[in-house]
Design a protein around this motif. Structure first.
Motif, PDB file in Angstrom:
ATOM      1  N   GLU A  73       3.630  -0.380  -4.987  1.00  0.00           N
ATOM      2  CA  GLU A  73       4.063  -0.660  -3.618  1.00  0.00           C
ATOM      3  C   GLU A  73       5.532  -0.264  -3.458  1.00  0.00           C
ATOM      4  OE1 GLU A  73       3.947  -0.997  -0.125  1.00  0.00           O
ATOM      5  OE2 GLU A  73       2.158  -2.115  -0.774  1.00  0.00           O
ATOM      6  N   ARG A  74       5.870   0.291  -2.297  1.00  0.00           N
ATOM      7  CA  ARG A  74       7.190   0.891  -2.119  1.00  0.00           C
ATOM      8  C   ARG A  74       8.320  -0.129  -2.299  1.00  0.00           C
ATOM      9  NH1 ARG A  74       5.739   6.017  -0.386  1.00  0.00           N
ATOM     10  NH2 ARG A  74       3.970   6.082   1.056  1.00  0.00           N
ATOM     11  N   HIS A  94      -3.840   2.623  -9.000  1.00  0.00           N
ATOM     12  CA  HIS A  94      -4.889   3.567  -8.595  1.00  0.00           C
ATOM     13  C   HIS A  94      -5.563   2.969  -7.357  1.00  0.00           C
ATOM     14  CE1 HIS A  94      -4.525   5.994 -12.291  1.00  0.00           C
ATOM     15  NE2 HIS A  94      -4.285   4.825 -12.881  1.00  0.00           N
ATOM     16  N   ARG A  95      -5.143   3.427  -6.200  1.00  0.00           N
ATOM     17  CA  ARG A  95      -5.549   2.774  -4.952  1.00  0.00           C
ATOM     18  C   ARG A  95      -7.023   2.958  -4.628  1.00  0.00           C
ATOM     19  NH1 ARG A  95      -0.249   4.026  -4.563  1.00  0.00           N
ATOM     20  NH2 ARG A  95       1.090   2.254  -3.975  1.00  0.00           N
ATOM     21  N   LYS A  96      -7.605   4.073  -5.015  1.00  0.00           N
ATOM     22  CA  LYS A  96      -9.022   4.300  -4.715  1.00  0.00           C
ATOM     23  C   LYS A  96      -9.924   3.321  -5.448  1.00  0.00           C
ATOM     24  CE  LYS A  96      -8.749   9.203  -3.480  1.00  0.00           C
ATOM     25  NZ  LYS A  96      -9.211  10.589  -3.802  1.00  0.00           N
ATOM     26  N   LEU A 103      -4.788  -1.584 -11.430  1.00  0.00           N
ATOM     27  CA  LEU A 103      -3.432  -1.464 -11.947  1.00  0.00           C
ATOM     28  C   LEU A 103      -3.500  -1.019 -13.401  1.00  0.00           C
ATOM     29  CD1 LEU A 103      -0.318  -1.921 -11.686  1.00  0.00           C
ATOM     30  CD2 LEU A 103      -0.740  -4.237 -12.557  1.00  0.00           C
ATOM     31  N   GLU A 104      -2.973   0.134 -13.674  1.00  0.00           N
ATOM     32  CA  GLU A 104      -2.919   0.645 -15.046  1.00  0.00           C
ATOM     33  C   GLU A 104      -1.514   0.411 -15.603  1.00  0.00           C
ATOM     34  OE1 GLU A 104      -3.371   4.833 -17.569  1.00  0.00           O
ATOM     35  OE2 GLU A 104      -3.141   4.876 -15.384  1.00  0.00           O
ATOM     36  N   ILE A 105      -1.418  -0.434 -16.616  1.00  0.00           N
ATOM     37  CA  ILE A 105      -0.148  -0.627 -17.317  1.00  0.00           C
ATOM     38  C   ILE A 105      -0.147   0.361 -18.476  1.00  0.00           C
ATOM     39  CG2 ILE A 105       1.364  -2.242 -18.507  1.00  0.00           C
ATOM     40  CD1 ILE A 105      -0.093  -4.515 -17.079  1.00  0.00           C
ATOM     41  N   LYS A 158      -2.750  -5.012  -4.108  1.00  0.00           N
ATOM     42  CA  LYS A 158      -4.152  -4.898  -3.675  1.00  0.00           C
ATOM     43  C   LYS A 158      -5.047  -4.373  -4.792  1.00  0.00           C
ATOM     44  CE  LYS A 158      -3.396  -4.339   1.309  1.00  0.00           C
ATOM     45  NZ  LYS A 158      -1.959  -4.341   1.451  1.00  0.00           N
ATOM     46  N   CYS A 159      -4.795  -4.851  -6.002  1.00  0.00           N
ATOM     47  CA  CYS A 159      -5.590  -4.473  -7.166  1.00  0.00           C
ATOM     48  C   CYS A 159      -6.433  -5.666  -7.621  1.00  0.00           C
ATOM     49  CB  CYS A 159      -4.690  -4.023  -8.321  1.00  0.00           C
ATOM     50  SG  CYS A 159      -3.858  -2.455  -8.022  1.00  0.00           S
TER      51      CYS A 159
END
Length: 411
Positions: A55-56, A339-341, A345-347, A378-379
């Motif tokens: 997120e920005r 990964h929004r699609k 959340l990939e750490i 939103k994950c």
């Protein structure tokens, strides 16, 4: 001059800095929309950045301080005219009450100081002003041009450059935002009537900057007070004001054990401070508390660099590492990607530095922090690839696996 000799003295100085940033309190500024407004008013700015790996930045900074903050709230504050968008040391949301202190920079650009573009197409700028005056607000994508689109933001088509120049000179303001799509309107139509438009003197500007920096940073350096500001007259005015306040005992110099000199307000030295807690914060690389990297290193002995600007082969930690704050210290960093699609959340990597904290408490604090962080992104799932030191990997993965599935969906 105060000399920092003992760990307890250093810890208190750090607490003073973090408390001024609202990072130790549960809700230093309140919650929701009102809390976000109060936070920007206190901190003086929130930096805007286009990187969207997570997120920005402007949303992330407020999320770290304001319970129940939602990304849509920044634009709502813009629409409410509680804040405005302009240049601080970088693109930022600023309190509307501080509008007059943006006037000197606008005046300088209008009189030939270069911001981004060397060329100034006065004819095209006047045409755009006329169009907006007649037809109303204009989005940059509404402009038509036959120019070939080239890669890079510095290759904007001429009309968009002219639009941005009008914005930097102060004839236009951003009246609305849809993501990173800005809507421009005549300044006279955007500004509330009660806003002070008197050009500040150099001494007034220096006073504003010094007061703001001590309010929101607590501890800073002389150089840090004018961070990334190139105006030599302003720097001299700030230096004179600092020297005056040192003589008056309003400010104190603090010498670190490494020899560096920091500054603190005298009254703040004995100020009651919030206690440390076991909450871990995952911060933005553009967070107000870490953006001055030299200050961060001197005060917290935390050597941090945003490596997305570093060639991949030379990166030490990862593309977009987020600082981890725990019990008054920066104890690590997390390189991650949303990964929004797939709402995942990939750490990619998680680094903890050598501190004397209980590892089980750190693991619990990290997992507790990841749950609301995932919700904010939103994950609904998370994966952890690499951990350093490596012996923590299995325990962290197990802790995440046991807790994340239940808690993320329950939030």
């Amino acid at each position: 001059m105060i000399k920092i000799k003992h760990p307890q003295e250093l810890a208190r100085l750090r607490r003073l800095a973090l408390s001024a940033q609202g990072l130790l309190q549960a809700q230093a500024y309140g919650s929701g929309l009102a809390g976000a407004c109060n936070a920007i008013n206190h901190m003086g700015y929130v930096q805007i950045d286009a990187i969207s790996v997570v997120e920005r930045a402007h949303h992330h900074i407020l999320h770290s301080r304001v319970p129940n903050f939602k990304p849509a709230m920044t634009n709502q504050l813009l629409l409410n005219k509680d804040i405005f968008e302009y240049w601080s040391h970088a693109a930022a949301f600023l309190p509307i009450k501080d509008f007059r202190f943006s006037l000197p920079y606008k005046h300088a650009i209008k009189n030939g100081q270069i911001h981004w573009h060397k060329e100034r197409d006065s004819k095209l700028m006047q045409e755009l002003l006329t169009r907006i005056r007649i037809d109303g607000p204009l989005r940059s994508r509404d402009l038509e041009s036959n120019a070939t689109k080239r890669a890079g933001w510095w290759d904007w088509k001429p009309a968009k450059k002219a639009l941005e120049q009008l914005y930097m000179e102060g004839d236009l303001m951003v009246s609305n935002r849809e993501g990173f799509q800005k809507t421009y309107e005549l300044t006279e139509r955007v500004l509330p009537s009660e806003v002070n438009l008197k050009m500040p003197s150099m001494d007034e500007l220096a006073t504003h900057i010094v007061d703001q920096q001590f309010r929101c940073l607590g501890v800073t350096s002389l150089k840090g007070l004018t961070y990334l500001r190139q105006n030599s007259e302003l720097r001299n005015a700030v230096k004179s004001l600092v020297n005056e306040r040192l003589v008056q005992n309003i400010l104190q110099q603090v010498q670190m054990s490494t020899g560096e000199i920091l500054l603190v307000e005298t009254e703040a030295i004995e100020r009651p401070l919030p206690r440390l807690n076991n909450r871990m914060l995952i911060l933005s690389p553009f967070d107000n508390s870490v953006i001055q990297r030299d200050r961060l290193n001197v005060l917290f002995q935390y050597n941090y660099q945003l490596e997305c600007y570093v060639p991949a082969a030379k990166r030490q930690y990862g593309y977009f590492c987020l600082p981890l704050l725990y019990r008054g210290e920066f104890i690590g960093r997390m390189d991650c990607k949303v990964h929004r699609k797939t709402s995942h959340l990939e750490i990619k990597s998680l680094y903890f530095e050598q501190h004397k904290f209980d590892q089980e408490l750190v693991i619990k604090a990290f997992v507790d922090a990841i749950i609301p962080f995932c919700h904010f992104q939103k994950c609904d799932s998370v994966s952890l690839i690499e951990v350093y030191p490596k012996q923590l990997k299995e325990r962290l993965q197990s802790a995440l696996k046991c807790i994340i599935d239940v808690n993320i969906k329950a939030i």
